[in-house]
Design a protein around this motif. Structure first.
Motif, PDB file in Angstrom:
ATOM      1  N   LEU A  55      -9.799 -14.079  -1.582  1.00  0.00           N
ATOM      2  CA  LEU A  55     -11.609 -13.648  -3.377  1.00  0.00           C
ATOM      3  C   LEU A  55     -12.425 -12.990  -1.633  1.00  0.00           C
ATOM      4  O   LEU A  55     -12.742 -13.268  -0.916  1.00  0.00           O
ATOM      5  CB  LEU A  55     -11.619 -14.889  -3.156  1.00  0.00           C
ATOM      6  CG  LEU A  55     -11.396 -16.129  -4.353  1.00  0.00           C
ATOM      7  CD1 LEU A  55     -11.902 -17.050  -5.111  1.00  0.00           C
ATOM      8  CD2 LEU A  55     -11.372 -14.838  -5.731  1.00  0.00           C
ATOM      9  N   ASP A  56     -12.714 -12.418  -2.515  1.00  0.00           N
ATOM     10  CA  ASP A  56     -15.098 -11.667  -1.441  1.00  0.00           C
ATOM     11  C   ASP A  56     -15.717 -13.066  -2.179  1.00  0.00           C
ATOM     12  O   ASP A  56     -16.013 -14.005  -3.306  1.00  0.00           O
ATOM     13  CB  ASP A  56     -15.214 -10.920  -2.645  1.00  0.00           C
ATOM     14  CG  ASP A  56     -13.892  -9.430  -2.752  1.00  0.00           C
ATOM     15  OD1 ASP A  56     -13.850  -9.769  -1.019  1.00  0.00           O
ATOM     16  OD2 ASP A  56     -14.471  -8.652  -2.761  1.00  0.00           O
ATOM     17  N   CYS A  57     -16.500 -13.009  -1.567  1.00  0.00           N
ATOM     18  CA  CYS A  57     -17.518 -14.643  -1.446  1.00  0.00           C
ATOM     19  C   CYS A  57     -18.283 -14.264  -2.680  1.00  0.00           C
ATOM     20  O   CYS A  57     -18.668 -15.118  -3.550  1.00  0.00           O
ATOM     21  CB  CYS A  57     -18.013 -14.396  -0.066  1.00  0.00           C
ATOM     22  SG  CYS A  57     -19.575 -13.012  -0.358  1.00  0.00           S
ATOM     23  N   ASP A  58     -18.262 -13.136  -2.879  1.00  0.00           N
ATOM     24  CA  ASP A  58     -19.378 -13.063  -5.336  1.00  0.00           C
ATOM     25  C   ASP A  58     -18.339 -12.866  -6.261  1.00  0.00           C
ATOM     26  O   ASP A  58     -18.504 -13.512  -6.677  1.00  0.00           O
ATOM     27  CB  ASP A  58     -19.961 -12.062  -5.103  1.00  0.00           C
ATOM     28  CG  ASP A  58     -18.972 -10.495  -4.622  1.00  0.00           C
ATOM     29  OD1 ASP A  58     -17.947 -10.854  -4.692  1.00  0.00           O
ATOM     30  OD2 ASP A  58     -19.668  -9.956  -4.759  1.00  0.00           O
ATOM     31  N   MET A  59     -16.939 -13.588  -5.944  1.00  0.00           N
ATOM     32  CA  MET A  59     -16.143 -13.973  -6.844  1.00  0.00           C
ATOM     33  C   MET A  59     -15.489 -15.131  -7.071  1.00  0.00           C
ATOM     34  O   MET A  59     -14.900 -15.512  -6.397  1.00  0.00           O
ATOM     35  CB  MET A  59     -14.431 -12.692  -6.667  1.00  0.00           C
ATOM     36  CG  MET A  59     -15.125 -11.525  -6.892  1.00  0.00           C
ATOM     37  SD  MET A  59     -14.221 -11.437  -8.760  1.00  0.00           S
ATOM     38  CE  MET A  59     -15.366  -9.550  -8.937  1.00  0.00           C
ATOM     39  N   SER A  99     -24.639  -4.940  -0.807  1.00  0.00           N
ATOM     40  CA  SER A  99     -25.526  -6.160  -0.747  1.00  0.00           C
ATOM     41  C   SER A  99     -25.607  -6.770  -2.003  1.00  0.00           C
ATOM     42  O   SER A  99     -25.670  -6.410  -3.222  1.00  0.00           O
ATOM     43  CB  SER A  99     -26.950  -5.607  -1.038  1.00  0.00           C
ATOM     44  OG  SER A  99     -27.792  -6.408  -0.989  1.00  0.00           O
ATOM     45  N   LYS A 100     -25.308  -8.356  -2.132  1.00  0.00           N
ATOM     46  CA  LYS A 100     -25.405  -9.096  -3.753  1.00  0.00           C
ATOM     47  C   LYS A 100     -26.754  -9.604  -3.907  1.00  0.00           C
ATOM     48  O   LYS A 100     -26.854 -10.937  -4.426  1.00  0.00           O
ATOM     49  CB  LYS A 100     -24.579 -10.059  -3.217  1.00  0.00           C
ATOM     50  CG  LYS A 100     -23.034  -9.787  -3.296  1.00  0.00           C
ATOM     51  CD  LYS A 100     -22.274  -9.603  -1.776  1.00  0.00           C
ATOM     52  CE  LYS A 100     -20.964  -8.970  -2.059  1.00  0.00           C
ATOM     53  NZ  LYS A 100     -20.494  -8.935  -0.664  1.00  0.00           N
ATOM     54  N   VAL A 101     -27.794  -9.407  -3.078  1.00  0.00           N
ATOM     55  CA  VAL A 101     -29.103 -10.089  -3.161  1.00  0.00           C
ATOM     56  C   VAL A 101     -29.929  -9.243  -4.498  1.00  0.00           C
ATOM     57  O   VAL A 101     -29.798  -8.504  -4.653  1.00  0.00           O
ATOM     58  CB  VAL A 101     -30.159 -10.105  -2.103  1.00  0.00           C
ATOM     59  CG1 VAL A 101     -31.083 -10.943  -2.263  1.00  0.00           C
ATOM     60  CG2 VAL A 101     -28.993 -10.430  -0.946  1.00  0.00           C
ATOM     61  N   SER A 146     -23.660   3.722  -2.486  1.00  0.00           N
ATOM     62  CA  SER A 146     -23.229   3.749  -1.756  1.00  0.00           C
ATOM     63  C   SER A 146     -21.516   3.303  -1.005  1.00  0.00           C
ATOM     64  O   SER A 146     -20.653   3.413  -0.578  1.00  0.00           O
ATOM     65  CB  SER A 146     -24.392   2.994  -0.334  1.00  0.00           C
ATOM     66  OG  SER A 146     -24.852   3.783  -0.319  1.00  0.00           O
ATOM     67  N   GLN A 147     -21.415   2.066  -2.157  1.00  0.00           N
ATOM     68  CA  GLN A 147     -20.194   1.697  -2.466  1.00  0.00           C
ATOM     69  C   GLN A 147     -18.915   2.687  -2.028  1.00  0.00           C
ATOM     70  O   GLN A 147     -18.181   2.423  -1.712  1.00  0.00           O
ATOM     71  CB  GLN A 147     -20.770   0.663  -3.328  1.00  0.00           C
ATOM     72  CG  GLN A 147     -19.276  -0.198  -3.451  1.00  0.00           C
ATOM     73  CD  GLN A 147     -19.496  -1.499  -4.769  1.00  0.00           C
ATOM     74  OE1 GLN A 147     -19.604  -0.740  -5.977  1.00  0.00           O
ATOM     75  NE2 GLN A 147     -19.228  -2.340  -5.107  1.00  0.00           N
ATOM     76  N   HIS A 148     -19.406   3.394  -3.633  1.00  0.00           N
ATOM     77  CA  HIS A 148     -18.055   4.306  -3.842  1.00  0.00           C
ATOM     78  C   HIS A 148     -18.163   5.054  -2.527  1.00  0.00           C
ATOM     79  O   HIS A 148     -17.135   5.961  -2.688  1.00  0.00           O
ATOM     80  CB  HIS A 148     -18.741   4.849  -5.432  1.00  0.00           C
ATOM     81  CG  HIS A 148     -18.502   3.969  -6.495  1.00  0.00           C
ATOM     82  ND1 HIS A 148     -19.200   4.362  -7.407  1.00  0.00           N
ATOM     83  CD2 HIS A 148     -18.349   2.517  -6.746  1.00  0.00           C
ATOM     84  CE1 HIS A 148     -18.891   3.199  -8.068  1.00  0.00           C
ATOM     85  NE2 HIS A 148     -18.569   2.355  -7.532  1.00  0.00           N
TER      86      HIS A 148
HETATM   87 MN    MN Z   1     -18.438  -6.721  -3.585  1.00  0.00          MN
END
Ligand code: MN
Ligand code: UPG
Length: 767
Positions: A335-339, A655-657, A515-517
């Motif tokens: 798992l990723d930390c945001d899932m 970033s997840k903020v 940036s992610q892509h």
């Molecule tokens: Mn992610």
């Protein structure tokens, strides 16, 4: 039969002595098939859909061949060098478009839908499920707030798993942050109340943050637990604000020892020893009702500047070994930390496949789709990525199975140790997938070994990352690992229940999305240019259709060539009154109409067939264009500069903020630009050129200087781009908020557009 399988999981050594004998031993012990498996899940294929998809593919293929015939005629009849260059550029674009179209067809050859009966697992398993190790990765407390990571962990610790002691949650902290460890110490205390609360009240929403944001019944019990959550939240946020764990936040001597032992003066993120902290030990720690608890272990692998750490793949491999030493469960969830988990019965769903004897010998993983929370109505950045996470996966599921998408995936531990028929031996016996751990996880010997396997030179001169574990060499370690496993002969299953099993966060600024892509794009180039390229190695190892599915992903960045060329050539020629496509009165015109409507229509149909809406489809096709001009183009440049040794590659964590203002704009469906970036310059320049070309041509036609017949296709393309670019014009001219297009970008793009206009005028003057 199924019971025998479970028995085998629980006591692997009693059925087999060598992992390479796993398949044969299991088959011998249980017979070749299992009755239970068939009743645990079912498959639906729609024959009519298959026939229509294949028939359409054939017709479209003929249209493409006709198009290339037309191109050949054009090239043979060229009149000038410029004219020839334009024809060749369009030919190259169309060749790439045709290739990408053909790869997309592989997903449509045999899509399937699956259903599971997780409620039956209880009966089959006799209340005794196989052990499950859950890996959660985090890398940066500033971009990935520890409170969210803790929420993810709590949501899976509260799984309806029995006996709960079989569950172990491992948190990998690549940020090596005391703030994250502190958050987990708090979470371990809160879990003592949260787990029984969920169990006894049969809560579905087991991520505390999601639960308290939902409409839950308010009573004294929920109020009490909410207070506890709020108190944990405040403590974690206070520590985050201060940037360190102050003395007054440390509860006891033991905690104090941990922080002072590890976070010494020389401790830095890229350079520190391994930290392994057992926060909850199943069998020993109990919840407030006296019921057992899962294991909870914090791991931050050793880092030093001279050893490559291979980003997330390296983190997962460290966890694979540490968990091997401590619990060695046969099944692993990454798992990723945001899932966070959105459904407590998810492991049972995965077990419907993982315990099925008929699938089992070759089954490597069960992948759940990535679903997201907080999308705005039109999903302006197409964050859903419906084809990647849903429709294409269903297509691959009808072949050898979906690709691995990095999170929400249940692996068989054995699959990470060589192909189904030959076992890749790890260095030490304790890491064999069938090794039985018979010591408590806090035992001195276990902890010592765990530190040893988490050290940064453990992998030196080993097969980790090449033949064993998660594979190194690409920034999209998920796609690459799944691909390599399927090349080895493993299969996978796509499990997409109606209620999403996991929910994740999405980036809410265009720059973050691009940036992610861009990072993905660099990673995909690494796959294409490796010796395992899908069109060579893949074709030999996994067959035509599967190799084409992977080619669709690996060659994703090549979209940038046709998209960029089509964003400028028709428009610049239009500005100069040069016609480059067939006239409306020419029969060839209808070929273009068919090709355009066919491709867009099919994309739209597939999109809408899977819970799509018009608005989201429009965003999806718009993002395809935007990506082509930005992330894919700049990702390609970044990859090339790295290949020539000019730059280095890194994993820039998303970033997840959420900034409040940004969040508000996102929910209103307003594009967020805000930063000065070359990617936005490309976007703004394109939008200016297209607008000018379209308006100029309209004016000229009204004046009678040009005729619509010959320029229609070019005008249509420019107009289509202009409509897609509306939010960009808005961002450049109409808005004054912080998320508008920065003035520097607008000015520079206008300047660039003028240069392009002038040079095209110069080049095309004699055509
Ligand atoms: Mn992610
Ligand atoms: O050095 C690193 C870098 C990242 N991560 C973790 O990797 C995960 C994914 O990183 P993120 O920045 O969220 O990347 P995304 O692009 O959003 O993630 C997608 O793409 C990644 C690369 O293909 C996959 O690993 C992910 O599962 C997939 O969701 C996060 O949990 C990070 O904490 C690490 O553990 N170590």
């Amino acid at each position: 039969m199924l019971l025998t399988t479970i028995y085998h999981y629980l006591h692997p050594n009693q059925l087999q002595t060598q992992p390479e004998m796993e398949t044969t031993a299991a088959v011998a012990a249980t017979g070749t098939t299992i009755d239970g498996g068939a009743t645990l899940h079912s498959v639906e294929v729609k024959p009519l859909q298959l026939i229509l998809n294949r028939a359409f593919a054939l017709i479209y293929l003929f249209a493409i061949l006709a198009l290339f015939y037309k191109h050949t005629l054009n090239i043979l009849n060229y009149t000038s060098f410029i004219n020839l260059s334009i024809s060749i550029s369009i030919l190259i674009s169309d060749l790439i478009l045709a290739f990408m179209w053909s790869t997309t067809q592989s997903f449509l050859m045999r899509p399937i839908t699956r259903k599971q009966c997780p409620e039956k697992i209880k009966k089959y398993s006799n209340n005794n499920l196989p052990a499950l190790d859950i890996f959660i990765c985090t890398a940066d407390p500033c971009k990935e707030p520890p409170l969210n990571v803790v929420n993810t962990a709590l949501s899976v610790m509260a799984y309806d798993y029995y006996p709960i002691e079989k569950l172990s949650v491992y948190v990998s902290d690549d940020g090596g942050s005391e703030l994250t460890l502190f958050a987990f110490m708090e979470a371990a205390k809160f879990a003592v109340y949260w787990l029984p609360f969920c169990r006894e009240n049969n809560i579905i929403e087991r991520c505390p943050d999601a639960y308290f944001s939902s409409t839950y019944t308010e009573n004294s019990e929920t109020q009490k637990i909410k207070l506890m959550y709020e108190s944990m939240k405040t403590r974690i946020e206070n520590v985050m604000e201060r940037g360190k764990v102050d003395q007054d936040y440390i509860n006891n001597d033991e905690e104090f020892q941990v922080f002072t032992k590890f976070w010494t003066a020389g401790f830095t993120r890229p350079n520190h020893p391994s930290i392994i902290q057992v926060l909850l030990e199943s069998g020993k720690d109990k919840d407030m009702t006296g019921h057992g608890m899962p294991n909870l272990i914090y791991v931050s692998r050793e880092k030093n500047k001279s050893s490559p750490h291979h980003f997330k793949a390296g983190a997962l491999n460290a966890l694979l070994r540490v968990s091997g030493i401590m619990t060695n469960a046969p099944i692993i969830l990454t798992l990723d930390c945001d899932m966070y988990s959105n459904d407590p019965s998810t492991p049972q769903r995965a077990l419907c496949y993982l315990l099925d004897q008929t699938l089992w010998p070759e089954l490597a993983f069960v992948q759940f789709p990535q679903c997201f929370r907080g999308l705005n109505e039109a999903d302006i950045y197409a964050s859903e990525i419906k084809d990647l996470f849903h429709t294409n996966s269903m297509g691959m599921d009808g072949l050898r199975g979906p690709n691995y998408v990095g999170t929400g995936c249940f692996f068989r531990r054995r699959a990470l140790f060589g192909c189904p028929s030959s076992f890749e031996k790890p260095e030490i016996q304790q890491l064999y997938p069938d090794h039985v751990v018979n010591k408590p996880i806090r035992a001195e010997e276990i902890l010592q070994q765990a530190h040893y396997v988490a050290s940064c030179n453990y992998e030196d001169e080993s097969n980790w990352g090449s033949k064993m574990g998660f594979r190194y060499g690409s920034l999209v370690e998920d796609l690459y690992t799944g691909y390599r496993l399927q090349c080895e002969g493993w299969k996978s299953v796509f499990c997409h229940p109606k209620r999403p099993a996991f929910l994740g966060d999405i980036p809410i600024s265009l720059y973050d999305v691009l940036s992610q892509h861009k990072r993905w794009c660099v990673g995909l180039h690494e796959v294409v240019f490796s010796k395992y390229s899908p069109l060579t190695f893949g074709l030999r190892s996994m067959g035509f259709l599967m190799a084409h599915c992977y080619a669709r992903y690996a060659f994703w960045p090549t979209w940038c060539i046709p998209i960029t060329l089509y964003a400028f050539i028709p428009q610049l020629t239009l500005l100069n009154g040069v016609s480059i496509f067939p006239k409306v009165s020419d029969p060839w015109f209808f070929l273009y109409v068919f090709l355009f409507l066919g491709a867009y229509g099919q994309h739209c149909l597939v999109f809408m067939s899977f819970e799509g809406t018009w608005k989201r489809w429009w965003s999806d096709q718009r993002m395809w264009m935007i990506r082509g001009l930005t992330s894919l183009l700049f990702g390609t440049i970044e990859y090339l500069t790295n290949r020539f040794g000019i730059s280095t590659l890194g994993f820039n964590v998303t970033s997840k903020v959420v900034d409040d203002d940004q969040g508000k704009r996102y929910h209103q469906g307003i594009f967020e630009f805000g930063v000065v970036s070359p990617m936005f310059v490309a976007l703004a320049t394109t939008s200016i050129i297209n607008l000018v070309a379209f308006l100029t041509s309209i004016a000229q036609i009204f004046k009678g200087d040009q005729d619509l017949d010959g320029l229609f296709i070019q005008m249509f393309i420019a107009c289509f781009v202009v409509i897609n670019c509306l939010p960009i014009y808005e961002g450049m001219i109409l808005r004054s908020d912080k998320g508008r297009m920065p003035t520097q970008v607008t000015l520079f793009s206008t300047f660039l557009a003028s240069i392009l206009y002038m040079s095209s005028g110069f080049l095309l003057r004699n055509v």
